[in-house]
Design a protein around this motif. Structure first.
Motif, PDB file in Angstrom:
ATOM      1  N   GLY A  95       0.753  -1.211  -0.059  1.00 43.69           N
ATOM      2  CA  GLY A  95      -0.094  -0.218  -0.138  1.00 43.69           C
ATOM      3  C   GLY A  95       0.994   1.367   0.006  1.00 43.69           C
ATOM      4  N   SER A  96       0.302   2.294  -0.176  1.00 41.17           N
ATOM      5  CA  SER A  96       0.970   3.600  -0.492  1.00 41.17           C
ATOM      6  C   SER A  96       0.400   4.669   0.314  1.00 41.17           C
ATOM      7  CB  SER A  96       1.368   4.024  -1.952  1.00 41.17           C
ATOM      8  OG  SER A  96      -0.028   4.275  -2.455  1.00 41.17           O
ATOM      9  N   ILE A  97      -0.471   4.461   1.288  1.00 35.23           N
ATOM     10  CA  ILE A  97      -1.058   5.296   2.349  1.00 35.23           C
ATOM     11  C   ILE A  97       0.032   5.977   3.107  1.00 35.23           C
ATOM     12  CG2 ILE A  97      -2.410   5.758   4.283  1.00 35.23           C
ATOM     13  CD1 ILE A  97      -4.340   3.973   3.011  1.00 35.23           C
ATOM     14  N   ALA A 105       1.901  10.075   5.731  1.00 39.82           N
ATOM     15  CA  ALA A 105       0.706   9.634   5.133  1.00 39.82           C
ATOM     16  C   ALA A 105       0.258  10.424   4.070  1.00 39.82           C
ATOM     17  CB  ALA A 105      -0.046   9.472   6.514  1.00 39.82           C
ATOM     18  N   ILE A 106      -0.533   9.755   3.169  1.00 38.70           N
ATOM     19  CA  ILE A 106      -1.352  10.235   2.245  1.00 38.70           C
ATOM     20  C   ILE A 106      -2.502   9.539   2.097  1.00 38.70           C
ATOM     21  CG2 ILE A 106      -1.563  11.082  -0.224  1.00 38.70           C
ATOM     22  CD1 ILE A 106       1.550  10.940  -0.507  1.00 38.70           C
ATOM     23  N   PHE A 107      -3.932  10.304   2.163  1.00 35.77           N
ATOM     24  CA  PHE A 107      -5.075   9.474   2.276  1.00 35.77           C
ATOM     25  C   PHE A 107      -6.199  10.606   2.043  1.00 35.77           C
ATOM     26  CE2 PHE A 107      -8.281   6.580   4.477  1.00 35.77           C
ATOM     27  CZ  PHE A 107      -8.103   5.610   3.400  1.00 35.77           C
ATOM     28  N   LEU A 155      -1.409   1.477  -9.331  1.00 40.78           N
ATOM     29  CA  LEU A 155      -2.762   0.998  -8.844  1.00 40.78           C
ATOM     30  C   LEU A 155      -2.901   1.158  -7.284  1.00 40.78           C
ATOM     31  CD1 LEU A 155      -2.564  -2.828 -10.318  1.00 40.78           C
ATOM     32  CD2 LEU A 155      -3.560  -0.487 -11.104  1.00 40.78           C
ATOM     33  N   LEU A 156      -1.681   1.152  -6.500  1.00 39.15           N
ATOM     34  CA  LEU A 156      -1.777   1.610  -5.103  1.00 39.15           C
ATOM     35  C   LEU A 156      -2.351   3.048  -4.993  1.00 39.15           C
ATOM     36  CD1 LEU A 156       1.547   0.100  -3.630  1.00 39.15           C
ATOM     37  CD2 LEU A 156      -0.608  -0.825  -3.586  1.00 39.15           C
ATOM     38  N   ALA A 157      -1.703   3.824  -5.784  1.00 37.93           N
ATOM     39  CA  ALA A 157      -2.447   5.538  -5.771  1.00 37.93           C
ATOM     40  C   ALA A 157      -4.040   5.425  -6.061  1.00 37.93           C
ATOM     41  CB  ALA A 157      -1.711   6.019  -6.910  1.00 37.93           C
ATOM     42  N   ARG A 158      -4.261   4.239  -6.663  1.00 37.59           N
ATOM     43  CA  ARG A 158      -5.886   4.526  -7.053  1.00 37.59           C
ATOM     44  C   ARG A 158      -6.448   3.899  -5.798  1.00 37.59           C
ATOM     45  NH1 ARG A 158     -10.110   1.175  -8.959  1.00 37.59           N
ATOM     46  NH2 ARG A 158     -11.587   2.050 -10.472  1.00 37.59           N
ATOM     47  N   SER A 159      -5.993   2.928  -5.275  1.00 36.89           N
ATOM     48  CA  SER A 159      -6.480   2.221  -4.083  1.00 36.89           C
ATOM     49  C   SER A 159      -6.503   3.025  -3.094  1.00 36.89           C
ATOM     50  CB  SER A 159      -5.746   0.951  -3.662  1.00 36.89           C
ATOM     51  OG  SER A 159      -6.233   0.469  -2.570  1.00 36.89           O
ATOM     52  N   ARG A 160      -5.482   4.038  -2.593  1.00 34.86           N
ATOM     53  CA  ARG A 160      -5.420   4.857  -1.865  1.00 34.86           C
ATOM     54  C   ARG A 160      -6.413   6.039  -1.892  1.00 34.86           C
ATOM     55  NH1 ARG A 160      -0.055   7.455  -2.487  1.00 34.86           N
ATOM     56  NH2 ARG A 160      -1.355   8.877  -4.077  1.00 34.86           N
ATOM     57  N   ALA A 161      -6.763   6.138  -3.023  1.00 38.49           N
ATOM     58  CA  ALA A 161      -7.824   7.405  -3.112  1.00 38.49           C
ATOM     59  C   ALA A 161      -8.992   6.890  -2.862  1.00 38.49           C
ATOM     60  CB  ALA A 161      -7.924   7.764  -4.768  1.00 38.49           C
ATOM     61  N   ARG A 162      -9.418   5.633  -2.736  1.00 44.75           N
ATOM     62  CA  ARG A 162     -10.701   5.075  -2.405  1.00 44.75           C
ATOM     63  C   ARG A 162     -11.767   5.748  -3.372  1.00 44.75           C
ATOM     64  NH1 ARG A 162      -7.500   2.449   0.392  1.00 44.75           N
ATOM     65  NH2 ARG A 162      -7.897   1.723   2.278  1.00 44.75           N
ATOM     66  N   ASP A 163     -11.597   5.942  -4.576  1.00 46.69           N
ATOM     67  CA  ASP A 163     -12.428   6.482  -5.425  1.00 46.69           C
ATOM     68  C   ASP A 163     -12.588   5.588  -6.831  1.00 46.69           C
ATOM     69  OD1 ASP A 163     -14.027   8.054  -7.045  1.00 46.69           O
ATOM     70  OD2 ASP A 163     -12.695   9.902  -7.006  1.00 46.69           O
ATOM     71  N   TYR A 164     -13.775   5.037  -7.030  1.00 45.38           N
ATOM     72  CA  TYR A 164     -13.842   4.104  -8.354  1.00 45.38           C
ATOM     73  C   TYR A 164     -13.557   5.108  -9.451  1.00 45.38           C
ATOM     74  CZ  TYR A 164     -16.165   1.509 -12.220  1.00 45.38           C
ATOM     75  OH  TYR A 164     -16.482   0.915 -13.061  1.00 45.38           O
ATOM     76  N   TYR A 165     -13.599   6.182  -9.643  1.00 43.15           N
ATOM     77  CA  TYR A 165     -13.448   7.091 -10.834  1.00 43.15           C
ATOM     78  C   TYR A 165     -12.096   7.555 -10.828  1.00 43.15           C
ATOM     79  CZ  TYR A 165     -18.546   6.723 -10.910  1.00 43.15           C
ATOM     80  OH  TYR A 165     -19.999   6.649 -10.746  1.00 43.15           O
TER      81      TYR A 165
END
Length: 828
Positions: free
Chosen positions: A31-33, A52-54, A333-343
């Motif tokens: 993960g990249s949080i 931390a980035i979230f 992919l980790l950046a997208r997962s960290r964003a918690r945003d489907y879009y």
């Protein structure tokens, strides 16, 4: 003076033994949080600085259970304290979405050079192979200067080379790096083809501006750049689809940059399906240790699909017979997962091969016509159908404007133009269909909502005339199957379901009341009924077994009084049909039942044809023909007489003007009504079968009802809970066993443990890895869950197609028991 000098010497001694590593390099992370920006080593402890980035105002939590592990010895160094963050507390991120804190661990030995930061409670908190040794020119590989993706510097900006630690990609093939050395200003790489073993040589010359020149196997040297165009790429000219439908094997391969087996997965999945027959054939992608992957599958027309890695979906487009290579950046992919945003867009994706330009185009275009489903949800509860159409006009106008702009860039490609137009129209049409879904349900929940009471009229469906209902290329779109589903079951066809039985409410029909009234069955099961429903039940009991003349209006009025009850008790209705209706029907002629069944089907279809003719200006369009083929599966499965099934299939085929549809219709007939019907089949040898056999070997010499489920699946849980009494009745049965299988991805560990404790305690429950569940999906051809299989005593798989609604009758017929106590054969 001597004291001061001694103190200074001690301070200098402490400084000399301390070590600081800024932005330490690592090999992989889950993960990249939490990003490690610094590590300080002192004799007192090891301080790890976290940035931390979230998402702003979302919380993070440090449990205090993380630890450092020496990569060489495996020894653990425990957590001591934290600064800048409170332990075991939900700490909410500021407006910036960023914060810093420090974790302190036990001191590391001086000889430790590589460590892991591991967190048992946080699946995104593991970082592997963190280097504590400063890099020098002698230790840095020559590859470092040239690693990455290299694109042509012309207008097409095509990706032609990918150079990584152990893998090189070129000519749409994947090679392993055999040897790397410096030759003056050049770097020479010897590579071997992973499929055929051929050896190639690359000469790469880095340029001062960051570009490089590459020469392959003595061919002409060319200039390449690392810069990929962020806007829509120019696409080479084509004349369109020369043969849209043709069956061939495709090859999807690629490389995941930043992959490591310790991330917890070694497979991906492609959720493939046949849009025409509604059959699933998910395909596993096996990932090698070096991060490369390759899989082959058969398709019958171009498709826009996705590689699924965990919860990440990476899109691609491919045509039959082609090979497509993908580059996937794990950090993206980790950046997208960290964003918690489907879009949230997935960046740094690269494609190579003949369909690469269209893969880029479709990936980028989807993000250019955004629509958040929160708007649909809010609109459904506040707007009437006509108001929603007005509400959508500016959205659609913007999408069409964007599409026109992209089409101007892609004008030389007839394929691109067609695909972009279809994608724009499907999105709009799908939303108009989706708006109407469940409005009746919400209206019953919110009886004061006047907007929900307003039904659409035929003018609502004028959007259909803009839909590509007669364009075969629509099947390439990722949303094609969903759109066809909404289309074939759209609200406009509702009137057909009542009209298929009679032409007017005053018509008199002959009706035979069942020997066992459904409402009486309900009462025996403890279902509560109101006074009107009880009166109907008593009437049905009085008329049980008799045949009378009755008007359709009378039946409709009775149905209106009990329909809410029927809607709540679907499972009991299925049980009633299995126990009573089919038994009564068995006394009648199977042929007569089948012909009546098909007669109602044909009548309903004629009505639907006429309804569609009034809404759409092209008769019998392609998507409507596909809907008819998709409908065949249900009807063929319910026709018991093969000769009548043959007639029905032939009649359906006569209405199909596309050869591929007639082929699929014939395939469904031969599959469901083969000349020589086998009751079961043996599993093919391979990895997937090994996974399954490793589970069922624990239950030898038993018939097994296998339930593939997930805690996140409502229908799965409903099926499990509906069979609680059966499981109790058949517990410890010597010949029969319920088996439950779920995967780690769809059933988080905590939720799984709690659900099993509450609902499956003592049952044969198996909690498999994500990869193992992927293989089971592929083995049994299911994309969705719940999914059920019946394994016979010899290990073969039954073709009976049982679900939780049918298993009760199957058990009563094959393994009759009266009381659970009779099953415990070990009791004296």
């Amino acid at each position: 003076m001597k004291t001061i000098l001694l103190c200074m010497m001690l301070m200098l001694s402490g400084m000399l033994t301390a070590q600081t590593i800024d932005n330490p390099p690592f090999k992989a992370r889950s993960g990249s949080i939490g990003n490690i920006t610094r590590i300080e080593r002192t004799p007192e402890g090891t301080r790890v600085y976290i940035h931390a980035i979230f998402r702003p105002h979302w919380w993070i939590k440090e449990e205090g259970d993380s630890y450092l592990e020496d990569a060489a010895t495996g020894k653990k160094y425990q957590f001591k304290s934290a600064e800048g963050i409170e332990l075991n507390k939900e700490v909410y991120m500021p407006d910036s979405g960023e914060m810093d804190y420090v974790l302190t661990f036990e001191a590391l030995p001086e000889e430790t050079q590589v460590i892991h930061l591991l967190s048992p409670s946080d699946t995104e908190g593991n970082t592997y192979d963190i280097s504590l040794v400063p890099q020098t020119d002698k230790t840095v590989s020559p590859l470092v200067a040239i690693k990455g993706n290299w694109f042509k510097t012309d207008d097409l900006n095509a990706w032609e080379y990918g150079i990584y630690d152990s893998v090189t990609i070129m000519n749409n093939r994947i090679f392993t790096n055999e040897n790397v050395r410096k030759k003056g200003k050049r770097i020479e790489i010897t590579v071997k083809d992973k499929q055929n073993g051929e050896t190639r040589t690359l000469l790469v010359t880095p340029q001062k501006d960051g570009n490089c020149k590459i020469q392959a196997n003595g061919e002409k040297e060319q200039l390449y750049t690392r810069q990929i165009k962020e806007t829509t790429k120019t696409i080479a000219a084509d004349t369109g689809f020369q043969q849209f439908f043709h069956t061939d094997t495709t090859c999807l391969q690629g490389y995941i940059d930043g992959y490591d087996r310790r991330l917890g997965f070694d497979t991906g999945l492609i959720y493939l399906s046949n849009i025409i027959t509604r059959e699933d054939y998910p395909t596993v992608i096996q990932i090698d240790e070096d991060g490369s992957f390759l899989c082959k599958f058969v398709i019958k027309h171009p498709v826009e699909q996705s590689v699924t890695l965990g919860n990440n979906w990476i899109p691609f487009y491919i045509e039959p017979g082609q090979t497509l290579t993908m580059y996937i950046d794990w950090e993206a992919l980790l950046a997208r997962s960290r964003a918690r945003d489907y879009y949230f867009p997935i960046k740094n994706i690269a494609y190579m091969g003949p369909s690469a330009p269209l893969s880029y185009l479709l990936k980028e275009f989807s993000s250019l016509i955004p629509y958040r489903y929160e708007d649909l949800s809010n609109s459904r509860n506040k707007l009437t159908p006509s108001q929603y159409k007005e509400h959508m006009k500016p959205f659609i106008a913007q999408w069409e404007h964007t599409a026109d702009s992209v089409i101007q860039i892609c004008q030389p490609s007839a394929k691109a133009v067609r695909l972009i137009k279809n994608k724009t129209n499907l999105q709009a049409g799908g939303l108009f269909f989706d708006f109407l879904m469940s409005r009746d349900y919400y209206a019953k929940q919110d009886t004061a909502n006047q907007a929900l009471k307003v039904q659409e009229d035929d003018s609502y469906y004028d959007f259909l005339n803009k839909m590509p209902l007669n364009d075969e290329a629509v099947l390439a779109d990722a949303n094609a199957s969903t759109f066809i589903n909404r289309f074939e079951y759209m609200n406009a066809f509702r009137k057909a379901y009542g009209q298929q039985y009679a032409t007017a409410p005053t018509d008199t029909i002959t009706y035979t009341y069942p020997e066992k009234p459904l409402l009486t069955f309900f009462k025996e099961k403890g279902v509560k009924m109101n006074a009107e429903q009880e009166a109907i039940r008593l009437k049905h009991e009085k008329l049980a077994g008799t045949t009378v003349k009755i008007t359709l209006k009378e039946l409709q009025e009775e149905n209106e009084k009990v329909k809410d009850l029927f809607g709540k008790e679907e499972k009991l209705i299925s049980e009633y049909v299995e126990k009573h209706v089919k038994n009564e029907q068995s006394e009648e002629s199977k042929e007569e039942i089948d012909r009546n069944f098909i007669s109602m089907k044909v009548k309903s279809e004629h009505i639907k044809d006429s309804i569609l003719a009034g809404l759409y200006n092209v008769p019998n369009p392609l998507l409507w023909q596909i809907a008819k083929v998709r409908d065949m599966k249900f009807y063929l499965e319910n026709i018991k007489t093969r000769s009548i099934a043959r007639e029905y299939a032939d009649n359906t085929k006569e209405k199909l003007t596309f050869p591929i549809l007639a082929e699929e219709a014939e395939y469904l007939f031969t599959k469901i009504h083969p000349k020589e019907e086998a009751k079961s089949y043996q599993l093919p040898e391979g990895k997937a079968t090994e996974v399954f056999r490793n589970i069922i070997k624990n239950h030898p010499d038993k018939v097994l009802f296998v339930d593939f489920w997930a805690t996140t699946c409502g229908p799965c849980r409903g099926g499990i809970e509906a069979t609680a009494d059966l499981r109790k009745k058949y517990k410890d049965h010597p010949e029969f066993q319920f088996i439950y299988i779920t995967g780690q991805k769809d059933s988080p560990a905590g939720a799984y443990k709690q659900y099993v404790e509450n609902n499956l305690k003592g049952e044969a429950s198996y909690y498999v890895t994500e990869s193992e569940f992927n293989y089971l999906r592929q083995l049994f051809h299911f994309n969705g869950i719940p999914h059920y299989e019946l394994v016979l005593k010899d290990g073969s798989i039954s073709k009976e197609g049982l679900g939780t609604h049918k298993i009760r009758k199957y058990l009563e017929e094959n393994f009759p028991v009266s009381e659970p106590a009779q099953l415990n054969l070990n009791e004296e």
